[in-house]
Design a protein around this motif. Structure first.
Motif, short mmCIF file in Angstrom:
data_model
loop_
_atom_site.label_atom_id
_atom_site.label_comp_id
_atom_site.label_asym_id
_atom_site.label_seq_id
_atom_site.Cartn_x
_atom_site.Cartn_y
_atom_site.Cartn_z
N LEU A 1 -14.04 -9.27 15.58
CA LEU A 1 -12.84 -9.47 16.40
C LEU A 1 -11.96 -8.23 16.43
O LEU A 1 -11.38 -7.89 17.47
CB LEU A 1 -12.05 -10.67 15.89
N ARG B 1 -10.86 -6.26 19.81
CA ARG B 1 -9.48 -5.91 20.13
C ARG B 1 -9.35 -4.42 20.43
O ARG B 1 -8.61 -4.01 21.32
CB ARG B 1 -8.56 -6.25 18.95
N LEU C 1 -10.79 -12.07 26.38
CA LEU C 1 -11.89 -12.43 25.50
C LEU C 1 -12.30 -13.86 25.83
O LEU C 1 -11.48 -14.77 25.78
CB LEU C 1 -11.48 -12.34 24.03
N LEU D 1 -14.61 -16.56 24.41
CA LEU D 1 -15.33 -16.91 23.19
C LEU D 1 -15.92 -18.30 23.33
O LEU D 1 -15.23 -19.24 23.73
CB LEU D 1 -14.38 -16.85 21.99
N ARG E 1 -9.21 -20.37 15.93
CA ARG E 1 -7.89 -20.04 16.46
C ARG E 1 -7.25 -18.90 15.66
O ARG E 1 -6.59 -18.02 16.21
CB ARG E 1 -6.99 -21.26 16.47
N LEU F 1 -8.22 -15.49 16.58
CA LEU F 1 -7.63 -15.05 17.84
C LEU F 1 -6.18 -14.59 17.68
O LEU F 1 -5.45 -14.49 18.66
CB LEU F 1 -7.72 -16.16 18.88
N PHE G 1 -4.04 -12.52 20.26
CA PHE G 1 -4.43 -12.95 21.60
C PHE G 1 -3.59 -14.15 21.99
O PHE G 1 -3.17 -14.94 21.15
CB PHE G 1 -5.90 -13.37 21.64
N VAL H 1 -4.04 -17.61 23.83
CA VAL H 1 -5.07 -18.52 24.32
C VAL H 1 -4.61 -19.10 25.66
O VAL H 1 -3.57 -19.75 25.75
CB VAL H 1 -5.36 -19.63 23.31
N GLU I 1 -8.89 -23.65 26.88
CA GLU I 1 -9.73 -24.15 25.78
C GLU I 1 -10.44 -25.40 26.28
O GLU I 1 -9.83 -26.24 26.94
CB GLU I 1 -8.88 -24.46 24.55
N ALA J 1 -8.95 -16.08 26.08
CA ALA J 1 -7.76 -15.53 25.42
C ALA J 1 -7.46 -14.14 25.97
O ALA J 1 -8.37 -13.37 26.30
CB ALA J 1 -7.97 -15.46 23.91
N ARG K 1 -5.63 -10.43 25.37
CA ARG K 1 -5.13 -9.51 24.35
C ARG K 1 -3.69 -9.15 24.62
O ARG K 1 -3.29 -8.87 25.74
CB ARG K 1 -5.99 -8.24 24.35
#
Length: 209
Positions: free
Chosen positions: A115, A119, A128, A130, A175, A178, A181, A183, A186, A206, A208
């Motif tokens: 991760l 980043r 991102l 995921l 979570r 992250l 980030f 979110v 989801e 998510a 950045r």
């Protein structure tokens, strides 16, 4: 999970975590997109078919990359020589896909390392996407979590019948990875695992900071 496993067993697997292309539409077709842990290039192929022009897949397995190049001629694929390190400049990528990769990395610090590298290469405001496995609640998985917890010291880490050491996660653990980030989306989706078993994958989109 070792590179040896993926070079020997990986090319025979079928990966099934689905890609929701609408989540990436705001990027535009010229966005630089990286598929980290691309396997045999399934998602790279979907992105190219959807019109994304700047897509690269990277993976630790030379055998999987070889299959990817056969199945998607003209696409860009690279073997990760020093994972998790990417041969990319800081803040140079608009989006990264990370699909069923963390499940192959049981160690906490190794997951954080992936991760951190993502980043590093993502532009501020980059995305991102995921997709991975939270703890499953079916009898088969609950039993193997219990069976392997003493051996591995982490609830959710287990060994498959063909020798892969995998991890299913507490949702809050994902979570926590992250951090840094925002979110945006989801969802949980039904999938078939690489060994043909039903499961539920959790997906996050998510951004950045």
């Amino acid at each position: 999970m070792s590179t040896e496993y993926w070079n020997e067993s990986g090319p025979s697997k079928t990966f099934g975590n689905p890609l929701e292309l609408s989540w990436l539409e705001p990027l535009g077709s010229e966005a630089a997109v990286l598929d980290y842990g691309c396997g045999y290039g399934r998602l790279v192929g979907e992105l190219r078919a959807a019109g994304f022009a700047d897509v690269e897949g990277v993976d630790i397995s030379a055998a999987l990359i070889e299959r990817a190049r056969r199945e998607h001629p003209g696409a860009r694929f690279t073997v990760l020589a020093e994972p998790p390190r990417l041969d990319r400049d800081d803040a140079s990528v608009d989006a990264v896909l990370l699909f069923a990769v963390l499940t192959c990395i049981p160690d906490d610090e190794a997951q954080r390392g992936v991760l951190d590298e993502i980043r590093r290469v993502l532009k501020p405001g980059g995305l991102l996407y995921l997709s991975d496995y939270c703890l499953q609640d079916d009898e088969r998985n609950v039993a193997r979590y219990r069976e392997h917890e003493t051996r591995f010291g982490v609830h959710g880490v287990f060994e498959t019948s063909d020798g892969a050491v995998c991890r299913h996660h507490e949702r809050e653990w994902l979570r926590g990875l992250l951090s840094g980030f925002e979110v945006l989306r989801e969802r949980d989706v039904p999938v078939t695992t690489m060994n043909g078993n039903p499961a539920v994958a959790t997906q996050f989109l998510a951004r950045r900071d």
